[in-house]
Scaffold this active site. Structure first.
Site, PDB file in Angstrom:
ATOM      1  N   GLU A 119      -3.576  -4.899  13.025  1.00 13.68           N
ATOM      2  CA  GLU A 119      -4.167  -3.790  12.271  1.00 13.68           C
ATOM      3  C   GLU A 119      -5.676  -3.824  12.419  1.00 13.68           C
ATOM      4  O   GLU A 119      -6.295  -4.883  12.318  1.00 13.68           O
ATOM      5  CB  GLU A 119      -3.833  -3.871  10.773  1.00 13.68           C
ATOM      6  CG  GLU A 119      -2.404  -3.532  10.436  1.00 13.68           C
ATOM      7  CD  GLU A 119      -2.104  -3.559   8.940  1.00 13.68           C
ATOM      8  OE1 GLU A 119      -3.038  -3.378   8.134  1.00 13.68           O
ATOM      9  OE2 GLU A 119      -0.933  -3.762   8.591  1.00 13.68           O
TER      10      GLU A 119
ATOM     11  N   ASN B   1      -4.571  -8.820  10.988  1.00 13.11           N
ATOM     12  CA  ASN B   1      -4.976  -7.501  10.492  1.00 13.11           C
ATOM     13  C   ASN B   1      -6.440  -7.621  10.064  1.00 13.11           C
ATOM     14  O   ASN B   1      -6.740  -8.398   9.156  1.00 13.11           O
ATOM     15  CB  ASN B   1      -4.157  -7.110   9.256  1.00 13.11           C
ATOM     16  CG  ASN B   1      -2.669  -6.934   9.560  1.00 13.11           C
ATOM     17  OD1 ASN B   1      -2.259  -6.972  10.713  1.00 13.11           O
ATOM     18  ND2 ASN B   1      -1.879  -6.730   8.517  1.00 13.11           N
TER      19      ASN B   1
ATOM     20  N   TYR C  53     -10.246  -5.623   9.136  1.00 12.85           N
ATOM     21  CA  TYR C  53     -10.910  -4.362   8.816  1.00 12.85           C
ATOM     22  C   TYR C  53     -12.428  -4.513   8.758  1.00 12.85           C
ATOM     23  O   TYR C  53     -13.064  -4.067   7.817  1.00 12.85           O
ATOM     24  CB  TYR C  53     -10.347  -3.820   7.498  1.00 12.85           C
ATOM     25  CG  TYR C  53      -8.941  -3.294   7.681  1.00 12.85           C
ATOM     26  CD1 TYR C  53      -8.716  -2.000   8.126  1.00 12.85           C
ATOM     27  CD2 TYR C  53      -7.842  -4.114   7.451  1.00 12.85           C
ATOM     28  CE1 TYR C  53      -7.436  -1.512   8.325  1.00 12.85           C
ATOM     29  CE2 TYR C  53      -6.555  -3.643   7.648  1.00 12.85           C
ATOM     30  CZ  TYR C  53      -6.360  -2.337   8.089  1.00 12.85           C
ATOM     31  OH  TYR C  53      -5.094  -1.859   8.301  1.00 12.85           O
TER      32      TYR C  53
ATOM     33  N   ASN D 116       4.206  -9.260   6.304  1.00 21.25           N
ATOM     34  CA  ASN D 116       2.888  -8.668   6.469  1.00 21.25           C
ATOM     35  C   ASN D 116       1.936  -9.186   5.405  1.00 21.25           C
ATOM     36  O   ASN D 116       2.210  -9.078   4.206  1.00 21.25           O
ATOM     37  CB  ASN D 116       2.965  -7.146   6.345  1.00 21.25           C
ATOM     38  CG  ASN D 116       1.596  -6.503   6.550  1.00 21.25           C
ATOM     39  OD1 ASN D 116       1.035  -6.561   7.642  1.00 21.25           O
ATOM     40  ND2 ASN D 116       1.042  -5.931   5.485  1.00 21.25           N
ATOM     41  N   GLU D 117       0.845  -9.758   5.841  1.00 19.01           N
ATOM     42  CA  GLU D 117      -0.249 -10.188   4.981  1.00 19.01           C
ATOM     43  C   GLU D 117       0.160 -11.010   3.765  1.00 19.01           C
ATOM     44  O   GLU D 117      -0.244 -10.711   2.637  1.00 19.01           O
ATOM     45  CB  GLU D 117      -1.075  -8.977   4.543  1.00 19.01           C
ATOM     46  CG  GLU D 117      -1.714  -8.266   5.718  1.00 19.01           C
ATOM     47  CD  GLU D 117      -2.880  -7.361   5.326  1.00 19.01           C
ATOM     48  OE1 GLU D 117      -2.985  -7.019   4.144  1.00 19.01           O
ATOM     49  OE2 GLU D 117      -3.676  -7.017   6.210  1.00 19.01           O
TER      50      GLU D 117
ATOM     51  N   LYS E 262      -5.834   6.313   7.210  1.00 21.90           N
ATOM     52  CA  LYS E 262      -6.222   5.582   8.429  1.00 21.90           C
ATOM     53  C   LYS E 262      -5.437   6.074   9.644  1.00 21.90           C
ATOM     54  O   LYS E 262      -5.540   5.495  10.726  1.00 21.90           O
ATOM     55  CB  LYS E 262      -6.035   4.072   8.231  1.00 21.90           C
ATOM     56  CG  LYS E 262      -6.986   3.519   7.165  1.00 21.90           C
ATOM     57  CD  LYS E 262      -7.094   2.020   7.186  1.00 21.90           C
ATOM     58  CE  LYS E 262      -7.973   1.556   6.037  1.00 21.90           C
ATOM     59  NZ  LYS E 262      -7.367   1.778   4.710  1.00 21.90           N
TER      60      LYS E 262
ATOM     61  N   TYR F 282     -13.184  -2.557   5.105  1.00 25.83           N
ATOM     62  CA  TYR F 282     -13.188  -3.322   3.852  1.00 25.83           C
ATOM     63  C   TYR F 282     -14.283  -4.386   3.868  1.00 25.83           C
ATOM     64  O   TYR F 282     -14.800  -4.755   2.824  1.00 25.83           O
ATOM     65  CB  TYR F 282     -11.823  -3.989   3.617  1.00 25.83           C
ATOM     66  CG  TYR F 282     -10.710  -3.001   3.365  1.00 25.83           C
ATOM     67  CD1 TYR F 282     -10.784  -2.093   2.311  1.00 25.83           C
ATOM     68  CD2 TYR F 282      -9.576  -2.962   4.178  1.00 25.83           C
ATOM     69  CE1 TYR F 282      -9.782  -1.178   2.082  1.00 25.83           C
ATOM     70  CE2 TYR F 282      -8.558  -2.057   3.956  1.00 25.83           C
ATOM     71  CZ  TYR F 282      -8.656  -1.164   2.900  1.00 25.83           C
ATOM     72  OH  TYR F 282      -7.666  -0.260   2.672  1.00 25.83           O
TER      73      TYR F 282
ATOM     74  N   ASP G  82       0.789  -1.211   0.000  1.00 25.25           N
ATOM     75  CA  ASP G  82       0.000   0.000   0.000  1.00 25.25           C
ATOM     76  C   ASP G  82       0.835   1.282   0.000  1.00 25.25           C
ATOM     77  O   ASP G  82       0.451   2.278  -0.604  1.00 25.25           O
ATOM     78  CB  ASP G  82      -0.867  -0.074   1.278  1.00 25.25           C
ATOM     79  CG  ASP G  82      -1.918   0.994   1.329  1.00 25.25           C
ATOM     80  OD1 ASP G  82      -2.364   1.410   0.256  1.00 25.25           O
ATOM     81  OD2 ASP G  82      -2.293   1.393   2.446  1.00 25.25           O
TER      82      ASP G  82
HETATM   83  C1  GCB Z   1      -3.407  -3.658   5.291  1.00 26.89           C
HETATM   84  C2  GCB Z   1      -1.965  -3.495   5.116  1.00 26.89           C
HETATM   85  C3  GCB Z   1      -1.522  -2.068   5.220  1.00 26.89           C
HETATM   86  C4  GCB Z   1      -2.491  -1.161   4.496  1.00 26.89           C
HETATM   87  C5  GCB Z   1      -3.855  -1.318   5.113  1.00 26.89           C
HETATM   88  C6  GCB Z   1      -4.908  -0.473   4.425  1.00 26.89           C
HETATM   89  O1  GCB Z   1      -3.916  -4.673   5.618  1.00 26.89           O
HETATM   90  O2  GCB Z   1      -1.218  -4.303   5.972  1.00 26.89           O
HETATM   91  O3  GCB Z   1      -0.217  -1.940   4.710  1.00 26.89           O
HETATM   92  O4  GCB Z   1      -2.089   0.164   4.512  1.00 26.89           O
HETATM   93  O5  GCB Z   1      -4.249  -2.641   5.039  1.00 26.89           O
HETATM   94  O6  GCB Z   1      -5.144   0.641   4.851  1.00 26.89           O
HETATM   95  O7  GCB Z   1      -5.474  -0.915   3.447  1.00 26.89           O
END
Ligand code: GCB
Length: 820
Positions: free
Chosen positions: A731, A694, A696, A640-641, A795, A700, A396
């Site tokens: 996250e 992580n 959301y 990460n992810e 964010k 998302y 990202d």
């Molecule tokens: C994630 C990533 C992070 C992004 C974030 C986002 O899961 O680990 O690097 O910035 O989502 O805001 O989409």
């Protein structure tokens, strides 16, 4: 005898080709540049972008490119002498003891050797390369490759040639040599070897050329970013009674190299043309005004002159680069001294022989920012219809590039402390602390250590390269009291001072223990990111960030998604922050969201394959080597992810986890799990000590619907909790455009961000296995240009210029209350 004309021509062409072939090493020597071949996408690669020469690395690791010639001569000579000795013995046997298959042998040798190279070698080469890709075993450009080629080419041909030669020596001579009682070996030594000298010389030359061409192939086809010529740098430069440093921050000469001409035109040989200047440390991207330059893909060059102090005469002088993103080569004057792949860890090279004390030194650094399927993080570069080179990546944050951390020139005594590693233990019952140490030192001299407390009083001491120190009534390091001791290490005349925090970290059931007590992590995933400077380290930003962490009541952060500057970890040690230290392995998920391709496979040949795995391993190794002495670092995050729902992920990650444990057995190992790999789908989490997720929900997933989000978040976390491991939510969060307000809360408003975070924390507090919450993200940050990123990722709990959004007050209340 009459020679036909075609034969003469064939001979001339043959000899010319042979001459050119023999001159190839000279070409390499003259250009001293190893150019990569272009990438060709696709599962089957006719030409790979590079051949990994890692097995050669140990041979070359300490030898700067300037000495490439000497090095290859040594290796080629040894290989040719060995093959001539073997060939001679075999040829003697073939010649003297006739055997049945002799003709078959000759025909086989001739038919394999006499094929024009292009017809035979090239397919073989392609086969080797593809086999290597599939098997992960390096068949070409490795010692194994060298041996295989020897077996198939040099040895049989050498045997055949020498056998034919030995056939011309009358056998009577052997018999004559045996009259005084010596056996076949005696005859061999007394007659055959002296008589065969011209043949031996011819074969030696042939063997030498073959072995050299092997080396050449491996080198010329090697992407420079795969080799680390410099020795990885571990100890941060510091001044002491014996050491002196110059930090080369400031303005450097600077030039973009869109055509990739810097290497061929050898830009290091004189002042960089173009009259531009660039700040170091900083990303160059936001300091330029041209769109193409901001998004430039390829090399840029930095250069400056520095006076080498006259007082450094007789010392060992080192050039060190804190971080060059993502790959770099360094020249001290005319000599290339270092080459490094990986954008976030330091590297250094001794330059003593290439500098004159009391004279200026021209330092040139080529920095490349291209990401490929063989780099960490990965990416794909392509050309757009307009001919512009474009970089695509699967993470990202914006792909900032340049010299992101300080470049140093420093001096130590010739005998010096090269590396220190400490491990600590603390017994809360007795209050006794242990510090075990291992010192790597170079050169003559005695090694000793003294551990001093904050007042400077020696509390324990030892001699030798390793040992254990006992500290009665030790003051343990913790966020509440980040107490630091100082280990004074001496070797010969050299001295190095290492801050040491005595503490333990352990995972017990579903708890994370610091000094035997459970800890709750409160904080953020962060980024090294600010306006103008991009990812360049900035003490001012660091001080502000830590002040805000303190203001809001955070005790922890993750270095998402790469190792941060050493200064940041030193600061965290002094101020008591608990750090999850992450390798730069982000974007290992080729089908994720807006950045990926729907249905794309991530792990395996043609995607994230063996070369990327090797780069990942190297990056992880450098991270652990650099940061293992920091008390603030409590866990290693390997990635990460990544796409850990893909079955191949297990084979990819298992060796990385073992490597991390081998390099440091004292810290938990984790990775940040992605939403597409929930319990049931994920195939790797059991390999790790902590579950990091992580999530959301409300952003998302279940966008705008916080009540459904709450149920789903809780359901998933409870499913993870059934594994009985500690869970850290690495996250969660929502974008909020600063100043956008709304009642009731709707997406993108500050109120919605606050409501989502409040809801998430409410869920976390209901699940005992949750040992921490890291909000994404600490501050707004820059991303690649994309329709879903209005001016970057919002964010942040703080704006990009580090002012609070509404949610900051909420977290402050929450976390400060927790702290009481
Ligand atoms: C994630 C990533 C992070 C992004 C974030 C986002 O899961 O680990 O690097 O910035 O989502 O805001 O989409």
């Amino acid at each position: 005898m009459h020679e036909p004309a075609w034969f003469r021509w064939a001979r001339v062409i043959g000899l010319t080709l042979l001459g050119l072939f023999a001159l190839a090493p000279v070409y390499v020597m003259l250009t001293s540049s190893l150019k990569p071949l272009p990438d060709v996408e696709g599962a089957f690669r006719w030409f790979p972008s590079h051949i990994t020469v890692s097995p050669f690395v140990d041979m070359w690791s300490t030898i700067p490119l300037g000495r490439y010639l000497v090095n290859s001569i040594i290796v080629s000579t040894t290989a040719s002498v060995a093959s001539v000795v073997i060939a001679l013995l075999a040829a003697y046997a073939v010649s003297r003891y006739r055997f049945r298959g002799r003709q078959v042998f000759s025909i086989t040798v001739l038919s394999t050797q006499m094929f024009p190279g292009i017809l035979f070698l090239l397919p073989l080469f392609v086969i080797f390369v593809n086999l290597s890709q599939v098997s992960g075993i390096n068949l070409y450009g490795s010692r194994t490759g060298l041996i295989i080629t020897y077996m198939t080419f040099t040895l049989p041909f050498a045997i055949w040639m020498l056998a034919a030669y030995l056939d011309t020596i009358p056998r009577d001579l052997d018999d004559a040599a045996k009259v005084d009682g010596s056996g076949p070996m005696g005859a061999f030594i007394r007659v055959v070897i002296p008589a065969a000298v011209p043949g031996i010389v011819a074969v030696l030359i042939y063997a030498f050329m073959t072995s050299w061409s092997e080396m050449l192939f491996a080198s010329v086809l090697t992407n420079d970013s795969t080799r680390t010529l410099a020795v990885g740098a571990v100890l941060t430069p510091q001044e002491s009674r014996s050491r002196d440093c110059r930090r080369l921050d400031g303005l450097w000469r600077f030039r973009f190299d869109p055509g990739g001409e810097g290497i061929t035109e050898r830009w290091w040989r004189g002042p960089l043309r173009g009259g531009r200047e660039m700040a170091v440390p900083a990303s160059y991207n936001d300091l330029v005004t041209d769109a193409a330059e901001r998004e430039h893909v390829g090399d840029v060059w930095y250069q400056r002159d520095v006076w080498v102090p006259a007082a450094w005469a007789g010392q060992r002088i080192v050039l060190r680069c804190g971080a060059a993103t993502h790959n770099a080569a360094v020249w001290a004057g005319e000599v290339q001294v270092a080459q490094h792949a990986g954008g976030y860890t330091p590297f250094e090279a001794e330059v003593t022989e290439h500098v004159c004390c009391g004279e200026p030194l021209r330092v040139t650094v080529r920095v490349g920012n291209e990401l490929t399927m063989e780099t960490i993080p990965p990416g794909v570069a392509s050309r757009s219809a307009s001919g512009r080179k474009k970089q695509r990546y699967f993470h990202d944050f914006f792909n900032y590039a340049g010299l992101h951390r300080s470049v140093w020139l420093y001096a130590t005594p010739r005998s010096y402390v090269a590396d220190i590693s400490v491990g600590t233990a603390f017994d809360p019952g007795t209050g006794t602390g242990q510090v075990s140490y291992r010192i790597e030192a170079a050169g003559a001299g005695a090694t000793s250590v003294r551990l001093r407390d904050a007042k400077g009083t020696v509390v324990a001491q030892g001699t030798g390269a390793g040992g254990d120190l006992t500290v009665p009534a030790a003051l343990p390091w913790s966020p509440d009291d980040p107490h630091l001791y100082r280990l004074d290490v001496a070797h010969g005349d050299d001295q190095y001072q290492l801050p040491v925090g005595i503490r333990t970290v352990a995972v017990e059931g579903a708890r994370l223990l610091l000094n035997g007590k459970p800890v709750m992590l409160r904080g953020f995933g962060m980024h090294e990111d600010t306006a103008l400077r991009g990812k360049g380290h900035d003490d001012a930003r660091m001080v502000r960030d830590f002040a805000l962490l303190d203001w809001i009541g955070a005790n922890s952060f993750r270095t998402s998604h790469y190792p941060y500057a050493e200064e940041v970890l030193d600061y965290a040690d002094r101020h008591g922050l608990l750090v999850i230290d992450e390798a730069p392995a982000v974007g290992l998920h080729l089908s994720l969201g807006d950045m990926g391709d729907h249905g794309a496979r991530t792990f395996g040949p043609g995607a994230i394959g063996t070369a990327a795995a090797a780069a990942h391993l190297a990056a992880l190794g450098e991270l652990i080597a650099r940061d293992r002495n920091h008390p603030s670092v409590i866990a290693w995050s390997i990635a990460n992810e990544p796409d850990t729902a893909e079955p191949a992920a297990r084979d990819y990650f298992a060796p990385l986890v073992s490597a991390a444990r081998e390099l440091d057995a004292t810290r938990p190992v984790c990775f940040a799990n992605v939403a597409t790999a929930p319990p049931g789908a994920d195939v790797v989490t059991d390999l790790f000590d902590l579950i990091c997720v992580n999530r959301y929900y409300g952003w998302y997933a279940e966008s705008g619907d916080l009540s459904t989000a709450e149920r789903e978040l809780e359901a998933e976390l409870r499913a993870w909790a059934r594994r009985g491991q500690p869970i850290l939510v690495t996250e969660f969060g929502a974008d909020a455009l600063p100043g956008l307000h709304s009642v009731p809360p709707v997406m993108w408003s500050e109120e919605y961000q606050a409501a989502l975070i409040e809801m998430s924390v409410r869920v976390f507090r209901r699940i005992p296995e949750i040992i921490g919450e890291h909000v994404w993200s600490f501050a707004d940050f820059s991303t690649a240009q994309a329709v879903h990123r209005p001016g970057g990722n919002h964010k942040g709990v703080f704006t990009r210029d580090r002012q609070p959004k509404a949610v900051a007050w909420l977290l402050r209340d929450l976390w400060r209350n927790d702290n009481q």
